[in-house]
Design an enzyme around this catalytic site. Structure first.
Site, mmCIF file in Angstrom:
data_model
loop_
_atom_site.group_PDB
_atom_site.id
_atom_site.type_symbol
_atom_site.label_atom_id
_atom_site.label_comp_id
_atom_site.label_asym_id
_atom_site.label_seq_id
_atom_site.Cartn_x
_atom_site.Cartn_y
_atom_site.Cartn_z
ATOM 1 N N GLU A 47 0.745 -1.222 -0.061
ATOM 2 C CA GLU A 47 -0.161 0.123 0.091
ATOM 3 C C GLU A 47 0.979 1.297 0.093
ATOM 4 O OE1 GLU A 47 -1.591 0.847 4.030
ATOM 5 O OE2 GLU A 47 -3.390 1.550 3.181
ATOM 6 N N ASN A 106 -7.059 5.688 -1.559
ATOM 7 C CA ASN A 106 -6.115 4.873 -1.291
ATOM 8 C C ASN A 106 -6.178 3.829 -2.305
ATOM 9 O OD1 ASN A 106 -4.123 3.485 -0.327
ATOM 10 N ND2 ASN A 106 -4.752 3.856 1.706
ATOM 11 N N LYS A 123 -9.531 1.634 -1.917
ATOM 12 C CA LYS A 123 -9.624 0.847 -0.473
ATOM 13 C C LYS A 123 -11.072 1.243 0.027
ATOM 14 C CE LYS A 123 -7.177 1.061 3.960
ATOM 15 N NZ LYS A 123 -5.809 1.549 4.526
ATOM 16 N N GLU A 141 -6.235 8.626 8.015
ATOM 17 C CA GLU A 141 -6.497 8.252 6.653
ATOM 18 C C GLU A 141 -7.801 9.064 6.285
ATOM 19 O OE1 GLU A 141 -5.290 3.762 6.486
ATOM 20 O OE2 GLU A 141 -6.208 4.307 4.639
ATOM 21 N N CYS A 167 -4.765 -3.034 2.811
ATOM 22 C CA CYS A 167 -4.266 -2.929 4.127
ATOM 23 C C CYS A 167 -5.419 -3.509 5.198
ATOM 24 C CB CYS A 167 -3.691 -1.492 4.480
ATOM 25 S SG CYS A 167 -2.988 -1.759 6.265
ATOM 26 N N ASN A 192 0.380 -1.080 5.198
ATOM 27 C CA ASN A 192 1.205 -0.381 6.091
ATOM 28 C C ASN A 192 0.912 -0.383 7.404
ATOM 29 O OD1 ASN A 192 2.999 2.186 4.527
ATOM 30 N ND2 ASN A 192 1.685 1.208 3.165
HETATM 31 N N1 CDT Z 1 -3.157 1.471 6.479
HETATM 32 C C1 CDT Z 1 -3.843 0.776 7.171
HETATM 33 O O1 CDT Z 1 -4.833 0.612 7.017
HETATM 34 N N2 CDT Z 1 -3.519 0.554 8.324
HETATM 35 C C2 CDT Z 1 -4.295 -0.107 9.474
HETATM 36 C C3 CDT Z 1 -3.768 0.270 10.978
HETATM 37 C C4 CDT Z 1 -4.358 1.573 11.600
HETATM 38 S S1 CDT Z 1 -5.824 1.241 12.233
HETATM 39 C C5 CDT Z 1 -6.387 2.585 13.104
HETATM 40 C C6 CDT Z 1 -4.216 -1.763 9.566
HETATM 41 O O2 CDT Z 1 -5.317 -2.168 9.560
HETATM 42 O O3 CDT Z 1 -2.981 -2.225 9.467
#
Ligand code: CDT
Length: 304
Positions: A47, A106, A123, A141, A167, A192
Protein backbone atom coordinates in the site's frame (compact mmCIF):
# COMPACT_ATOMS: atom_id res chain seq x y z
CA UNK A 1 -1.61 -30.20 -16.60
CA UNK A 2 -1.65 -28.14 -13.41
CA UNK A 3 -2.90 -24.55 -13.68
CA UNK A 4 -0.43 -22.35 -11.86
CA UNK A 5 0.73 -18.76 -11.52
CA UNK A 6 4.06 -17.81 -9.96
CA UNK A 7 3.37 -15.03 -7.47
CA UNK A 8 5.90 -12.63 -5.98
CA UNK A 9 5.51 -10.42 -2.96
CA UNK A 10 7.79 -7.38 -3.13
CA UNK A 11 8.01 -6.17 0.45
CA UNK A 12 9.70 -2.81 0.90
CA UNK A 13 11.52 -1.38 3.84
CA UNK A 14 10.57 2.11 4.94
CA UNK A 15 10.12 4.83 2.33
CA UNK A 16 11.16 7.99 4.12
CA UNK A 17 9.54 11.32 3.35
CA UNK A 18 12.89 12.63 2.19
CA UNK A 19 13.13 9.99 -0.57
CA UNK A 20 12.45 11.24 -4.09
CA UNK A 21 9.92 9.42 -6.30
CA UNK A 22 12.80 8.55 -8.67
CA UNK A 23 14.78 6.93 -5.83
CA UNK A 24 11.72 4.99 -4.68
CA UNK A 25 10.80 3.81 -8.17
CA UNK A 26 14.42 2.63 -8.59
CA UNK A 27 13.92 0.42 -5.53
CA UNK A 28 10.62 -0.94 -6.83
CA UNK A 29 12.20 -1.64 -10.22
CA UNK A 30 14.99 -3.60 -8.59
CA UNK A 31 12.42 -5.63 -6.64
CA UNK A 32 10.40 -6.34 -9.81
CA UNK A 33 13.55 -7.43 -11.66
CA UNK A 34 14.49 -9.69 -8.76
CA UNK A 35 10.98 -11.17 -8.71
CA UNK A 36 11.03 -11.83 -12.45
CA UNK A 37 14.49 -13.38 -12.08
CA UNK A 38 12.95 -15.77 -9.54
CA UNK A 39 10.32 -16.75 -12.11
CA UNK A 40 7.48 -14.51 -10.97
CA UNK A 41 4.63 -13.87 -13.38
CA UNK A 42 2.74 -11.42 -11.13
CA UNK A 43 4.03 -9.30 -8.23
CA UNK A 44 2.44 -7.24 -5.49
CA UNK A 45 3.92 -4.09 -3.91
CA UNK A 46 2.76 -2.49 -0.63
CA UNK A 47 0.00 0.00 0.00
CA UNK A 48 1.19 3.58 -0.66
CA UNK A 49 4.39 2.19 -2.17
CA UNK A 50 5.56 5.49 -3.67
CA UNK A 51 5.58 7.57 -0.49
CA UNK A 52 5.84 7.53 3.26
CA UNK A 53 2.60 6.62 5.10
CA UNK A 54 1.72 10.30 5.58
CA UNK A 55 -1.67 9.83 7.36
CA UNK A 56 0.37 9.42 10.55
CA UNK A 57 0.63 13.21 10.48
CA UNK A 58 -1.85 16.05 10.65
CA UNK A 59 -0.92 18.12 7.63
CA UNK A 60 -2.80 21.28 6.71
CA UNK A 61 -0.92 22.69 3.75
CA UNK A 62 -2.80 21.74 0.56
CA UNK A 63 0.34 21.63 -1.60
CA UNK A 64 2.16 19.53 0.95
CA UNK A 65 -0.73 17.01 0.94
CA UNK A 66 -1.12 17.07 -2.85
CA UNK A 67 2.55 16.08 -3.23
CA UNK A 68 1.72 12.57 -1.95
CA UNK A 69 -0.89 11.98 -4.68
CA UNK A 70 -0.60 10.82 -8.31
CA UNK A 71 -2.75 12.59 -10.89
CA UNK A 72 -2.09 9.87 -13.48
CA UNK A 73 -1.14 6.20 -13.35
CA UNK A 74 1.16 5.54 -15.08
CA UNK A 75 2.58 9.02 -14.66
CA UNK A 76 5.95 10.62 -15.34
CA UNK A 77 7.59 8.94 -12.32
CA UNK A 78 5.95 5.53 -12.62
CA UNK A 79 5.98 4.86 -16.39
CA UNK A 80 9.32 3.06 -15.94
CA UNK A 81 7.61 0.43 -13.80
CA UNK A 82 5.04 -0.33 -16.49
CA UNK A 83 7.80 -0.50 -19.12
CA UNK A 84 9.65 -2.96 -16.88
CA UNK A 85 6.53 -5.11 -16.52
CA UNK A 86 6.41 -5.42 -20.33
CA UNK A 87 10.15 -6.09 -20.59
CA UNK A 88 10.06 -8.71 -17.81
CA UNK A 89 6.63 -10.10 -18.75
CA UNK A 90 5.68 -9.70 -15.08
CA UNK A 91 2.68 -7.57 -14.10
CA UNK A 92 2.13 -6.07 -10.67
CA UNK A 93 -0.28 -4.51 -8.22
CA UNK A 94 0.99 -1.18 -6.90
CA UNK A 95 -0.51 0.84 -4.05
CA UNK A 96 -0.55 4.63 -4.44
CA UNK A 97 -2.51 7.75 -3.52
CA UNK A 98 -4.89 8.59 -6.34
CA UNK A 99 -6.11 12.12 -7.08
CA UNK A 100 -9.16 11.59 -9.29
CA UNK A 101 -11.99 13.77 -10.56
CA UNK A 102 -14.42 12.02 -8.16
CA UNK A 103 -12.22 12.17 -5.07
CA UNK A 104 -8.96 11.14 -3.42
CA UNK A 105 -8.49 7.44 -2.92
CA UNK A 106 -6.09 4.93 -1.41
CA UNK A 107 -5.74 2.88 -4.58
CA UNK A 108 -3.97 -0.11 -6.12
CA UNK A 109 -3.46 -0.43 -9.87
CA UNK A 110 -3.08 -3.78 -11.60
CA UNK A 111 -0.60 -3.77 -14.47
CA UNK A 112 -0.50 -6.60 -17.00
CA UNK A 113 2.53 -8.44 -18.39
CA UNK A 114 2.30 -6.20 -21.45
CA UNK A 115 2.80 -3.11 -19.28
CA UNK A 116 -0.80 -1.96 -19.75
CA UNK A 117 -3.28 -1.06 -17.01
CA UNK A 118 -5.76 -3.88 -16.38
CA UNK A 119 -7.78 -2.14 -13.69
CA UNK A 120 -7.75 -0.60 -10.25
CA UNK A 121 -9.18 -1.00 -6.78
CA UNK A 122 -9.93 1.73 -4.24
CA UNK A 123 -9.66 0.85 -0.53
CA UNK A 124 -13.14 0.20 0.85
CA UNK A 125 -12.37 -0.01 4.59
CA UNK A 126 -10.61 3.29 5.36
CA UNK A 127 -9.57 3.17 9.02
CA UNK A 128 -8.68 5.81 11.59
CA UNK A 129 -10.19 9.22 12.01
CA UNK A 130 -10.84 12.41 10.08
CA UNK A 131 -10.24 14.44 13.22
CA UNK A 132 -6.79 15.06 14.66
CA UNK A 133 -6.42 14.19 18.34
CA UNK A 134 -4.28 16.32 20.60
CA UNK A 135 -0.93 15.01 21.58
CA UNK A 136 -1.30 11.34 20.53
CA UNK A 137 -0.06 9.50 17.48
CA UNK A 138 -2.86 9.65 14.99
CA UNK A 139 -4.10 7.64 12.06
CA UNK A 140 -5.81 10.19 9.86
CA UNK A 141 -6.59 8.21 6.75
CA UNK A 142 -10.21 9.36 6.82
CA UNK A 143 -9.08 12.97 6.71
CA UNK A 144 -7.19 12.51 3.46
CA UNK A 145 -9.07 9.74 1.60
CA UNK A 146 -12.57 9.08 0.38
CA UNK A 147 -13.91 5.54 0.87
CA UNK A 148 -13.46 3.33 -2.19
CA UNK A 149 -16.38 3.34 -4.60
CA UNK A 150 -15.50 0.57 -7.04
CA UNK A 151 -16.58 -2.44 -4.97
CA UNK A 152 -14.28 -5.46 -5.14
CA UNK A 153 -13.55 -5.90 -8.85
CA UNK A 154 -11.91 -9.05 -10.17
CA UNK A 155 -9.80 -8.94 -13.32
CA UNK A 156 -8.56 -11.44 -15.84
CA UNK A 157 -4.78 -11.78 -15.61
CA UNK A 158 -3.50 -14.24 -18.21
CA UNK A 159 -6.54 -16.45 -17.63
CA UNK A 160 -6.34 -16.16 -13.82
CA UNK A 161 -8.97 -14.18 -11.91
CA UNK A 162 -7.24 -11.61 -9.70
CA UNK A 163 -8.64 -9.13 -7.16
CA UNK A 164 -7.01 -6.64 -4.82
CA UNK A 165 -7.45 -5.32 -1.29
CA UNK A 166 -5.58 -2.73 0.73
CA UNK A 167 -4.31 -2.97 4.30
CA UNK A 168 -7.24 -2.62 6.73
CA UNK A 169 -9.45 -4.41 4.16
CA UNK A 170 -7.56 -7.61 5.01
CA UNK A 171 -9.04 -7.67 8.52
CA UNK A 172 -12.65 -7.84 7.24
CA UNK A 173 -14.17 -11.18 6.19
CA UNK A 174 -16.42 -9.40 3.69
CA UNK A 175 -13.37 -8.46 1.62
CA UNK A 176 -12.45 -12.06 0.81
CA UNK A 177 -16.09 -13.11 0.53
CA UNK A 178 -16.81 -10.41 -2.04
CA UNK A 179 -13.65 -11.28 -3.95
CA UNK A 180 -14.60 -14.97 -3.96
CA UNK A 181 -18.19 -14.20 -4.99
CA UNK A 182 -16.82 -12.06 -7.82
CA UNK A 183 -14.76 -15.04 -8.93
CA UNK A 184 -11.27 -14.27 -7.58
CA UNK A 185 -8.67 -17.02 -7.45
CA UNK A 186 -5.91 -14.71 -6.21
CA UNK A 187 -6.12 -11.71 -3.87
CA UNK A 188 -3.22 -9.22 -3.92
CA UNK A 189 -2.90 -7.09 -0.78
CA UNK A 190 -0.57 -4.28 0.23
CA UNK A 191 -0.28 -2.87 3.73
CA UNK A 192 1.33 -0.32 6.11
CA UNK A 193 0.63 -1.50 9.64
CA UNK A 194 2.07 0.35 12.65
CA UNK A 195 3.52 -1.94 15.31
CA UNK A 196 1.96 0.12 18.08
CA UNK A 197 -1.40 1.87 18.00
CA UNK A 198 -1.72 4.77 20.43
CA UNK A 199 -5.22 3.65 21.35
CA UNK A 200 -4.21 0.03 22.01
CA UNK A 201 -0.54 -0.21 23.07
CA UNK A 202 -1.29 -3.43 24.97
CA UNK A 203 -2.01 -5.18 21.65
CA UNK A 204 1.50 -4.60 20.26
CA UNK A 205 2.50 -8.25 20.82
CA UNK A 206 -0.55 -9.39 18.80
CA UNK A 207 0.13 -7.31 15.68
CA UNK A 208 1.66 -10.18 13.69
CA UNK A 209 -1.00 -12.66 14.81
CA UNK A 210 -3.68 -10.18 13.75
CA UNK A 211 -1.84 -9.70 10.46
CA UNK A 212 -1.73 -13.36 9.46
CA UNK A 213 -4.88 -14.66 11.17
CA UNK A 214 -7.43 -12.89 8.93
CA UNK A 215 -5.44 -13.53 5.76
CA UNK A 216 -5.10 -17.24 6.52
CA UNK A 217 -8.77 -17.45 7.46
CA UNK A 218 -9.79 -15.42 4.41
CA UNK A 219 -7.76 -17.63 2.10
CA UNK A 220 -9.07 -20.84 3.69
CA UNK A 221 -12.73 -19.88 4.00
CA UNK A 222 -12.87 -18.59 0.45
CA UNK A 223 -10.37 -21.02 -1.12
CA UNK A 224 -8.21 -18.26 -2.57
CA UNK A 225 -4.51 -17.59 -2.88
CA UNK A 226 -3.51 -14.45 -0.95
CA UNK A 227 -0.27 -12.58 -1.63
CA UNK A 228 0.38 -9.71 0.77
CA UNK A 229 3.19 -7.13 0.76
CA UNK A 230 4.14 -5.00 3.76
CA UNK A 231 5.91 -1.68 3.85
CA UNK A 232 8.02 -2.49 6.89
CA UNK A 233 10.60 -1.06 9.26
CA UNK A 234 11.14 2.31 10.88
CA UNK A 235 9.52 4.86 8.58
CA UNK A 236 9.84 8.50 9.56
CA UNK A 237 10.00 7.48 13.22
CA UNK A 238 7.11 5.00 13.14
CA UNK A 239 7.71 1.23 13.30
CA UNK A 240 5.77 -0.72 10.67
CA UNK A 241 5.40 -4.50 10.87
CA UNK A 242 6.67 -6.86 8.15
CA UNK A 243 5.37 -10.39 7.83
CA UNK A 244 4.69 -10.27 4.09
CA UNK A 245 3.42 -13.62 2.96
CA UNK A 246 1.80 -15.86 0.39
CA UNK A 247 -1.09 -17.90 1.77
CA UNK A 248 -2.54 -20.99 0.10
CA UNK A 249 -6.26 -21.82 -0.14
CA UNK A 250 -5.58 -24.37 2.59
CA UNK A 251 -4.82 -21.47 4.95
CA UNK A 252 -1.14 -22.43 5.11
CA UNK A 253 1.56 -19.79 4.77
CA UNK A 254 3.47 -20.95 1.70
CA UNK A 255 6.13 -18.22 1.82
CA UNK A 256 7.05 -15.65 4.46
CA UNK A 257 9.38 -12.63 4.44
CA UNK A 258 12.15 -12.79 7.01
CA UNK A 259 13.12 -9.17 7.61
CA UNK A 260 11.92 -5.58 7.65
CA UNK A 261 13.68 -4.39 4.51
CA UNK A 262 13.29 -4.71 0.75
CA UNK A 263 12.73 -8.42 0.14
CA UNK A 264 11.13 -10.64 -2.48
CA UNK A 265 9.35 -13.90 -1.76
CA UNK A 266 8.02 -16.13 -4.51
CA UNK A 267 5.71 -19.12 -4.67
CA UNK A 268 4.28 -21.02 -7.60
CA UNK A 269 0.58 -20.98 -6.77
CA UNK A 270 -1.21 -24.17 -7.75
CA UNK A 271 -4.61 -22.93 -8.88
CA UNK A 272 -6.05 -26.45 -8.95
CA UNK A 273 -5.75 -26.43 -5.16
CA UNK A 274 -8.74 -24.08 -5.16
CA UNK A 275 -11.06 -26.73 -6.62
CA UNK A 276 -9.55 -29.38 -4.33
CA UNK A 277 -10.31 -27.25 -1.26
CA UNK A 278 -13.81 -26.54 -2.53
CA UNK A 279 -14.44 -30.27 -2.86
CA UNK A 280 -13.32 -30.96 0.72
CA UNK A 281 -15.30 -28.32 2.60
CA UNK A 282 -16.48 -25.38 0.61
CA UNK A 283 -18.78 -26.36 -2.22
CA UNK A 284 -20.33 -22.91 -2.06
CA UNK A 285 -23.16 -23.57 -4.50
CA UNK A 286 -24.25 -26.64 -2.56
CA UNK A 287 -23.92 -25.46 1.01
CA UNK A 288 -23.93 -21.66 1.32
CA UNK A 289 -27.25 -20.20 2.49
CA UNK A 290 -27.40 -16.58 1.26
CA UNK A 291 -31.11 -16.48 2.14
CA UNK A 292 -30.09 -16.82 5.81
CA UNK A 293 -27.41 -14.10 5.68
CA UNK A 294 -29.48 -10.98 4.94
CA UNK A 295 -28.17 -9.04 7.92
CA UNK A 296 -24.64 -9.19 6.52
CA UNK A 297 -25.60 -6.89 3.68
CA UNK A 298 -28.14 -4.82 5.62
CA UNK A 299 -26.55 -4.22 9.04
CA UNK A 300 -23.14 -2.75 9.89
CA UNK A 301 -22.96 -4.15 13.43
CA UNK A 302 -24.97 -5.66 16.28
CA UNK A 303 -28.41 -4.19 17.00
CA UNK A 304 -28.46 -1.27 19.46
N1 CDT B 1 -2.95 1.36 6.47
C1 CDT B 1 -3.85 0.77 7.29
O1 CDT B 1 -4.98 0.54 6.91
N2 CDT B 1 -3.42 0.48 8.53
C2 CDT B 1 -4.27 -0.09 9.53
C3 CDT B 1 -3.81 0.32 10.88
C4 CDT B 1 -4.43 1.50 11.40
S1 CDT B 1 -5.93 1.23 12.15
C5 CDT B 1 -6.21 2.66 13.01
C6 CDT B 1 -4.27 -1.61 9.53
O2 CDT B 1 -5.35 -2.19 9.65
O3 CDT B 1 -3.21 -2.22 9.48
Amino acid sequence: MTRALTLAVCQTGPIQRAASRAETVDRLLHLLETAAGMGAELAVFPEMALTTFFPRWHLTDADEIAAFFEAAMPGPDTARLFDAAARLRCGFALGYCEAASDGRFNTAVLAGPDGGVIGKYRKVHVPGSDKPQDGTTVHLERLYFDPGNLGFPVFDYQGVRVGMAICNDRRWPETYRMLMLNGAEVALIGYNTPLVLAEAPAFAHLRMLHNHLPMQAGAYQNTLWVAAAAKAGLEDGQALIGGSCIVAPTGEIAALAMGLGDEVIVHRADLDLIAACRRVNFDFAAYRRPDQYRAIAEQAGPPD
